[in-house]
Design a protein around this motif. Structure first.
Motif, PDB file in Angstrom:
ATOM      1  N   ARG A  96       0.838  -1.209   0.000  1.00 19.30           N
ATOM      2  CA  ARG A  96       0.000   0.000   0.000  1.00 19.30           C
ATOM      3  C   ARG A  96       0.870   1.255   0.000  1.00 19.30           C
ATOM      4  O   ARG A  96       0.562   2.228  -0.680  1.00 19.30           O
ATOM      5  CB  ARG A  96      -0.926   0.026   1.216  1.00 19.30           C
ATOM      6  CG  ARG A  96      -1.985  -1.013   1.234  1.00 19.30           C
ATOM      7  CD  ARG A  96      -3.348  -0.628   0.844  1.00 19.30           C
ATOM      8  NE  ARG A  96      -3.801   0.675   1.179  1.00 19.30           N
ATOM      9  CZ  ARG A  96      -4.795   1.241   0.518  1.00 19.30           C
ATOM     10  NH1 ARG A  96      -5.386   0.612  -0.445  1.00 19.30           N
ATOM     11  NH2 ARG A  96      -5.214   2.438   0.848  1.00 19.30           N
ATOM     12  N   GLN A  97       1.962   1.229   0.769  1.00 16.19           N
ATOM     13  CA  GLN A  97       2.875   2.376   0.794  1.00 16.19           C
ATOM     14  C   GLN A  97       3.516   2.582  -0.577  1.00 16.19           C
ATOM     15  O   GLN A  97       3.631   3.715  -1.043  1.00 16.19           O
ATOM     16  CB  GLN A  97       3.953   2.184   1.869  1.00 16.19           C
ATOM     17  CG  GLN A  97       4.866   3.376   2.019  1.00 16.19           C
ATOM     18  CD  GLN A  97       4.121   4.648   2.387  1.00 16.19           C
ATOM     19  OE1 GLN A  97       3.320   4.664   3.306  1.00 16.19           O
ATOM     20  NE2 GLN A  97       4.372   5.709   1.655  1.00 16.19           N
ATOM     21  N   ASP A 101       3.230   5.818  -2.997  1.00 15.09           N
ATOM     22  CA  ASP A 101       4.404   6.473  -3.578  1.00 15.09           C
ATOM     23  C   ASP A 101       4.275   6.576  -5.096  1.00 15.09           C
ATOM     24  O   ASP A 101       4.581   7.612  -5.689  1.00 15.09           O
ATOM     25  CB  ASP A 101       5.682   5.716  -3.210  1.00 15.09           C
ATOM     26  CG  ASP A 101       6.010   5.799  -1.732  1.00 15.09           C
ATOM     27  OD1 ASP A 101       5.448   6.679  -1.023  1.00 15.09           O
ATOM     28  OD2 ASP A 101       6.813   4.975  -1.260  1.00 15.09           O
ATOM     29  N   TYR A 102       3.817   5.490  -5.737  1.00  9.65           N
ATOM     30  CA  TYR A 102       3.627   5.517  -7.187  1.00  9.65           C
ATOM     31  C   TYR A 102       2.540   6.515  -7.581  1.00  9.65           C
ATOM     32  O   TYR A 102       2.660   7.197  -8.602  1.00  9.65           O
ATOM     33  CB  TYR A 102       3.266   4.125  -7.717  1.00  9.65           C
ATOM     34  CG  TYR A 102       4.381   3.125  -7.622  1.00  9.65           C
ATOM     35  CD1 TYR A 102       5.705   3.474  -7.865  1.00  9.65           C
ATOM     36  CD2 TYR A 102       4.119   1.806  -7.282  1.00  9.65           C
ATOM     37  CE1 TYR A 102       6.719   2.547  -7.773  1.00  9.65           C
ATOM     38  CE2 TYR A 102       5.139   0.873  -7.193  1.00  9.65           C
ATOM     39  CZ  TYR A 102       6.436   1.248  -7.439  1.00  9.65           C
ATOM     40  OH  TYR A 102       7.434   0.331  -7.355  1.00  9.65           O
ATOM     41  N   MET A 108       2.898  13.941  -9.751  1.00 13.44           N
ATOM     42  CA  MET A 108       3.960  14.879 -10.093  1.00 13.44           C
ATOM     43  C   MET A 108       4.261  14.827 -11.597  1.00 13.44           C
ATOM     44  O   MET A 108       4.486  15.872 -12.215  1.00 13.44           O
ATOM     45  CB  MET A 108       5.224  14.573  -9.289  1.00 13.44           C
ATOM     46  CG  MET A 108       5.068  14.817  -7.799  1.00 13.44           C
ATOM     47  SD  MET A 108       4.499  16.490  -7.406  1.00 13.44           S
ATOM     48  CE  MET A 108       5.938  17.422  -7.858  1.00 13.44           C
ATOM     49  N   LEU A 109       4.255  13.640 -12.182  1.00 12.25           N
ATOM     50  CA  LEU A 109       4.485  13.527 -13.621  1.00 12.25           C
ATOM     51  C   LEU A 109       3.347  14.173 -14.405  1.00 12.25           C
ATOM     52  O   LEU A 109       3.578  14.773 -15.454  1.00 12.25           O
ATOM     53  CB  LEU A 109       4.652  12.064 -14.020  1.00 12.25           C
ATOM     54  CG  LEU A 109       5.943  11.407 -13.542  1.00 12.25           C
ATOM     55  CD1 LEU A 109       5.936   9.916 -13.876  1.00 12.25           C
ATOM     56  CD2 LEU A 109       7.153  12.079 -14.129  1.00 12.25           C
ATOM     57  N   GLY A 110       2.124  14.055 -13.895  1.00  6.76           N
ATOM     58  CA  GLY A 110       0.991  14.725 -14.536  1.00  6.76           C
ATOM     59  C   GLY A 110       1.173  16.234 -14.546  1.00  6.76           C
ATOM     60  O   GLY A 110       0.934  16.897 -15.565  1.00  6.76           O
TER      61      GLY A 110
END
Length: 164
Positions: A96-97, A101-102, A108-110
């Protein structure tokens, strides 16, 4: 405590977050809730709160099935002093962590993609403006003096040309 029937996201978040769901993990049940003969009989150790109301928080019990396939070879993982009573739950929490993170990375990539599009549009405006200024400043009408032959005689002439 109430789980929504339509929104399973809370269930999957809560089974890793709250201690009361420890009883549902297969490795916990096999190691702590049954004995070698598959008889149900955990040693329930509950902690009560500071007030008169019991907290009923399970704080652990001894291994009742040391022959469990989950326990054999992983004795140090299920050490009560570490507070890990379910290896599956610990792995689930780690997964889940990683997913969080993903997800944060994807966000951020968006934002990076949107920022790139904004920069590209500003660059397109700059290049278009520069091209248009050069195009407008060009003189498409040309006047040139040139010699011409008229009736076999050399004469001066004016040539006018326009680019389209």
């Amino acid at each position: 405590f109430h789980l929504d029937n339509d929104n399973s996201q809370h269930f999957y978040e809560d089974i890793g977050k709250y201690e009361q769901y420890i009883f549902g993990w297969a490795d916990w049940y096999d190691i702590y809730a049954i004995d070698e003969d598959s008889n149900f009989g955990p040693d329930w150790l509950f902690e009560t709160g500071d007030n008169s109301e019991p907290d009923w928080r399970w704080v652990g019990n001894a291994v009742t099935n040391p022959e469990s396939e989950y326990y054999l070879g992983n004795e140090s993982l299920y050490n009560q002093n570490q507070g890990i009573y379910s290896g599956f739950r610990a792995e689930y929490i780690a997964m889940r962590q990683d997913a969080e993170d993903y997800f944060n990375t994807a966000n951020m990539l968006g934002f990076g993609i949107v920022f790139n599009h904004i920069l590209a549009s500003l660059d397109a405006l700059r290049v278009t403006r520069k091209y248009n200024l050069e195009y407008i400043s060009q003189n498409n009408l040309r006047i040139k003096f040139t010699p011409v032959f008229i009736n076999n005689e050399l004469s001066a002439g004016v040539m006018i040309s326009k680019d389209f």
